[in-house]
Design a protein around this motif. Structure first.
Motif, short mmCIF file in Angstrom:
data_model
loop_
_atom_site.label_atom_id
_atom_site.label_comp_id
_atom_site.label_asym_id
_atom_site.label_seq_id
_atom_site.Cartn_x
_atom_site.Cartn_y
_atom_site.Cartn_z
N ASP A 2 46.93 36.51 35.02
CA ASP A 2 47.22 37.77 35.71
C ASP A 2 47.47 38.80 34.62
OD1 ASP A 2 47.86 39.82 37.39
OD2 ASP A 2 49.75 38.95 38.12
N LYS B 19 46.94 42.52 32.92
CA LYS B 19 46.70 43.95 33.14
C LYS B 19 47.02 44.69 31.85
CE LYS B 19 48.25 43.61 37.99
NZ LYS B 19 48.96 42.32 37.87
N ASN C 54 42.53 38.98 36.90
CA ASN C 54 43.50 38.50 37.89
C ASN C 54 42.91 37.34 38.68
OD1 ASN C 54 45.55 38.10 39.71
ND2 ASN C 54 45.19 40.00 40.86
N ASP C 55 43.40 36.14 38.38
CA ASP C 55 42.93 34.95 39.09
C ASP C 55 43.59 34.77 40.46
OD1 ASP C 55 40.96 33.66 37.42
OD2 ASP C 55 42.57 33.28 35.98
N TYR C 56 44.51 35.66 40.80
CA TYR C 56 45.26 35.50 42.05
C TYR C 56 44.86 36.53 43.11
CZ TYR C 56 48.15 32.09 39.68
OH TYR C 56 48.59 30.97 39.02
N VAL D 63 53.42 32.67 35.73
CA VAL D 63 52.58 33.53 36.59
C VAL D 63 52.43 32.90 37.97
CG1 VAL D 63 50.24 34.45 36.89
CG2 VAL D 63 51.34 34.54 34.63
N ARG E 197 53.91 34.24 41.74
CA ARG E 197 53.03 34.46 42.89
C ARG E 197 53.44 33.64 44.11
NH1 ARG E 197 48.98 38.49 43.02
NH2 ARG E 197 48.76 39.21 40.87
#
Length: 603
Positions: A143, A145, A152-154, A192, A196
């Motif tokens: 994730d 930025k 972003n893998d989510y 991470v 989430r």
């Protein structure tokens, strides 16, 4: 002889004997021998401490206890008094030394029961507990930025209360300086996933990897609060094949497109139980003191210290520079030499006790190789008031001088030190290089953090450092004696000075190498790297005008959350700090003496 004559003779004898007892009352039975620091005595101590029978002086072992007994015996023979609480020579403390599997470690994928060590292994930061739910594959678990990288893998997946499966490493696995490097760490990916809402994390390997990650203790990590498990390649392949996927195809696509690849696995229930047990050992500092007869200054102390522990038999995670070699690491220079040094200084100073106005406290520190733990324990649990310690003098690796040049660090921690050292080393046959920095990778750093002037005597690194080859036969006893002669004069001068050394800041109070990634802001604190508390314990305030100080954060506070996100340990603290920018204001929750407080921190 008349009765009056006999009475007078008896009285005179009593006076003479009494005067003798008064004059020598500080001296002990070991004072027979040289009143000077000698090369032969230095070598005798080093040979004993680094003998194979000491087995590398690993903390908590029988051999370490033998060394502790040796130091106490030497102190007693010199007439050195106990320096610990309750008239004791030792100050004990516990050290977290490892982790091991408990009895409740199980994993089932569907109806298939997997074998521990063969099919799966919990990771060192895994939380304990049970979890039974479905899984979601979330690519590399990124994730990110940043200005130069967004990944972003989510996005678009729901992981709340589920297992998250992620692939280890990154598309640039062989480049430690890549943009992905700070995001590719196993622990970072767990943080991470937990942020989430995931309830557990499963790691699968890239095709280049063939074995499970060994369960090995890594200092500084707290339990993650959720299971963290590495699957074997065989089990990972079977699980992915059941949903029409393969590790090779997944890795190839992500590495080629440099973009996320995610999918749900709702029809397979994965059930796990994890139980990891912490392994503690009992370590001990050894303390002896010479109390001055000067009633004005006797409650002020110079601490003279050296660590006596070493790496035992070496191996992975011990700090050995040959981690694949299991052999006794004798540690003759590191730090049998420094330990021999404080014994020689203790003996000579006791014989010259009349020179001392301030008292001297000698400390053999344990568990230095595990992160300066003995010195940290001492400054948090001092046997004398810290405010009464006027200087700490540290001896670490003083036995391998090269070209008659040695180094003394911490010179910038008091304006007295450069002038004093120039004067006292002028007639020495060695050259003493002066390093102003107060912080360094040894016991004096724990005192510098507490605003105590420090000096650190050091003969230099060498190729045998932290290897089995650091043997007493390589010791330069002549060079060690020259360093100790200078140190003796420094101690007696500081002891007799009209004023105590004034403390001055001399560089940072934390190791710069601890910072991971690119930090845009700092909090202005000294983190506790050896704390066992859940959260980030504050060892001190490094910037009195920094964000932490302005927000009211104090030494001893434990940071629990930053910006609404949990902080479990030093590594999570660094990860959280990397998310913030200048101009931001965040909420920080701290634990102060068992009470949580909410503070506003502006960067």
């Amino acid at each position: 002889m008349t009765d009056n004559g006999r009475l007078l003779s008896t009285a005179l004898a009593i006076v003479v004997v009494g005067y003798g007892f008064y004059w020598f009352r500080g001296y002990g039975p070991g004072d027979i021998g040289s009143a000077e620091i000698t090369e032969s005595e230095i070598l005798d101590h080093i040979r004993y401490l680094s003998d194979d029978e000491r087995a590398g002086r690993y903390p908590g072992t029988r051999e370490s206890k033998d060394v502790i007994s040796y130091l106490i015996k030497q102190f007693k023979s010199f007439g050195i008094s106990p320096g610990g609480k309750n008239n004791s020579y030792v100050q004990t403390f516990s050290v977290l030394d490892g982790i091991e599997l408990g009895s409740n470690n199980h994993l089932m994928i569907g109806n298939d029961s997997l074998g521990i060590d063969a099919d799966f292994i919990p990771l060192w930061f895994s939380g304990n507990g049970d979890l039974s739910t479905s899984a979601v594959f979330a690519g590399y678990g990124f994730d990110i930025k940043e200005d130069s990288l967004v990944w972003n893998d989510y996005g678009g997946i729901d992981v709340d209360g589920k297992w998250v499966m992620v692939m280890r490493h990154s598309p640039a696995r062989d480049n430690p300086h890549s943009l992905y490097a700070s995001h590719a760490e196993l622990h970072k990916k767990m943080v991470v996933a937990r942020d989430r809402g995931a309830a557990g994390i499963l790691y699968i390997s890239q095709v280049e990897d063939s074995t499970l990650i060994p369960l090995r203790y890594h200092a500084g990590y707290s339990k993650a609060g959720m299971p963290a498990i590495h699957l074997s390649n065989k089990q990972a392949d079977e699980l992915l094949n059941s949903v029409g996927r393969s590790r090779k195809a997944i890795q190839t696509k992500m590495d080629r497109t440099l973009s996320p690849l995610t999918f749900d696995m709702p029809n397979t229930i994965i059930s796990a139980s994890v139980e990891l047990k912490s392994v503690y050992i009992r370590a001990a500092n050894v303390l002896g003191k010479i109390t001055s007869r000067n009633h004005k200054f006797r409650d002020k102390y110079i601490v003279v210290g050296a660590h006596f522990d070493h790496l035992g038999y070496g191996g992975p995670g011990t700090g050995s520079r040959k981690p694949d070699t299991t052999a006794i690491h004798s540690g003759a220079d590191d730090n049998a030499s420094g330990t021999a040094g404080i014994l020689e200084l203790a003996h000579k100073l006791q014989l010259n006790r009349k020179l001392l106005k301030r008292s001297v406290l000698f400390v053999g520190f344990d568990a230095e190789e595990k992160g300066v733990l003995g010195a940290k324990h001492f400054v948090e649990n001092p046997t004398v008031e810290l405010s009464n310690i006027v200087t700490m003098i540290n001896m670490d690796m003083i036995g391998r001088i090269t070209d008659s040049i040695a180094t003394v660090g911490g010179v910038g921690t008091s304006p007295l030190f450069p002038i004093l050292l120039d004067s006292l080393s002028e007639k020495s046959p060695i050259t003493l290089k002066q390093d102003p920095a107060g912080y360094g990778p040894s016991d004096h750093s724990a005192f510098y953090i507490k605003d105590i002037p420090v000096l650190f005597f050091f003969s230099g690194f060498h190729s045998d450092y932290h290897t089995p080859d650091d043997d007493w036969k390589h010791i330069d006893a002549w060079g060690a004696k020259q360093i100790l002669d200078i140190a003796f004069n420094v101690i007696t001068h500081i002891s007799r000075a009209a004023e105590r050394p004034v403390f001055t800041i001399a560089g940072p109070k934390e190791p710069s190498g601890r910072r991971r990634g690119k930090l845009k802001v700092t909090l202005g604190i000294i983190p506790s790297y050896g704390s066992l508390d859940v959260g980030l314990k504050v060892d001190g305030i490094s910037n009195p005008h920094g964000p932490a100080a302005k927000a009211g954060i104090q030494r001893g506070d434990i940071i629990k959350t930053m910006g609404g996100k949990t902080v479990m340990d030093i590594y999570e603290f660094m990860d959280r700090l990397a998310e913030f920018k200048k101009g931001q204001t965040i909420t920080v929750i701290i634990d102060r003496g068992g009470t949580e407080k909410e503070l506003s921190v502006s960067f």
